[in-house]
Design a protein around this motif. Sequence first.
Motif, short mmCIF file in Angstrom:
data_model
loop_
_atom_site.label_atom_id
_atom_site.label_comp_id
_atom_site.label_asym_id
_atom_site.label_seq_id
_atom_site.Cartn_x
_atom_site.Cartn_y
_atom_site.Cartn_z
N CYS A 6 5.61 0.79 -5.75
CA CYS A 6 4.64 -0.16 -6.29
C CYS A 6 5.40 -1.46 -6.52
O CYS A 6 6.47 -1.47 -7.13
CB CYS A 6 4.05 0.36 -7.60
SG CYS A 6 2.86 -0.78 -8.32
N LEU A 38 0.05 0.27 2.05
CA LEU A 38 -1.06 1.16 1.73
C LEU A 38 -2.19 0.43 1.03
O LEU A 38 -3.37 0.72 1.26
CB LEU A 38 -0.57 2.30 0.83
CG LEU A 38 0.58 3.14 1.39
CD1 LEU A 38 1.06 4.14 0.36
CD2 LEU A 38 0.15 3.84 2.68
N GLN A 39 -1.83 -0.51 0.18
CA GLN A 39 -2.83 -1.27 -0.58
C GLN A 39 -2.22 -2.59 -1.02
O GLN A 39 -1.04 -2.64 -1.37
CB GLN A 39 -3.27 -0.48 -1.81
CG GLN A 39 -4.44 -1.07 -2.55
CD GLN A 39 -5.75 -0.90 -1.81
OE1 GLN A 39 -6.08 0.19 -1.37
NE2 GLN A 39 -6.49 -1.97 -1.63
N ARG A 40 -3.03 -3.61 -1.01
CA ARG A 40 -2.60 -4.93 -1.47
C ARG A 40 -3.76 -5.53 -2.26
O ARG A 40 -4.89 -5.56 -1.77
CB ARG A 40 -2.26 -5.81 -0.27
CG ARG A 40 -1.70 -7.18 -0.64
CD ARG A 40 -1.34 -7.93 0.63
NE ARG A 40 -0.71 -9.20 0.33
CZ ARG A 40 -0.42 -10.11 1.24
NH1 ARG A 40 -0.71 -9.89 2.52
NH2 ARG A 40 0.15 -11.26 0.89
N ALA A 41 -3.47 -5.98 -3.45
CA ALA A 41 -4.52 -6.54 -4.31
C ALA A 41 -4.03 -7.82 -4.96
O ALA A 41 -2.84 -7.95 -5.28
CB ALA A 41 -4.92 -5.53 -5.38
N GLN A 56 1.20 -4.43 -4.72
CA GLN A 56 1.27 -3.76 -3.42
C GLN A 56 1.69 -2.31 -3.61
O GLN A 56 2.53 -2.01 -4.46
CB GLN A 56 2.29 -4.44 -2.52
CG GLN A 56 2.06 -5.90 -2.28
CD GLN A 56 3.26 -6.58 -1.64
OE1 GLN A 56 4.30 -5.98 -1.42
NE2 GLN A 56 3.11 -7.86 -1.34
N LEU A 57 1.14 -1.44 -2.80
CA LEU A 57 1.63 -0.07 -2.66
C LEU A 57 2.15 0.04 -1.23
O LEU A 57 1.42 -0.26 -0.27
CB LEU A 57 0.53 0.95 -2.91
CG LEU A 57 0.01 1.01 -4.34
CD1 LEU A 57 -1.18 1.95 -4.43
CD2 LEU A 57 1.11 1.44 -5.29
#
Length: 97
Positions: A6, A38-41, A56-57
């Motif tokens: 993370c 995997l993920q971005r916010a 970010q993951l």
Amino acid sequence: MTIQLCVLLWARPGAVEALTAYEDKVLALLPEHDGRLLQRAHTADGAAPDAPDEVQLIAFGSQSGYDGFLADPRRTAMSAERDAAIARTDLFPVTLT
């Protein structure tokens, strides 16, 4: 062994767009190092003032992939751009469920 991370990022004042532009470039290198986003916010309007600007993951298929990403000369060549845009980075291993 999979490495899952993370990443919390805080932009320098007025540099949120520069942070995003830098991260766009760096994250594009992940697949070459057995990594994937995997993920971005991005922080929503009205979030706490001390909240990170981006979260970010990221996962790497191996420690060697992660090490290769960190040492990638294209990434290290952008250190001045990174320093101009990013005030703080917190990174820690996670287990995704």
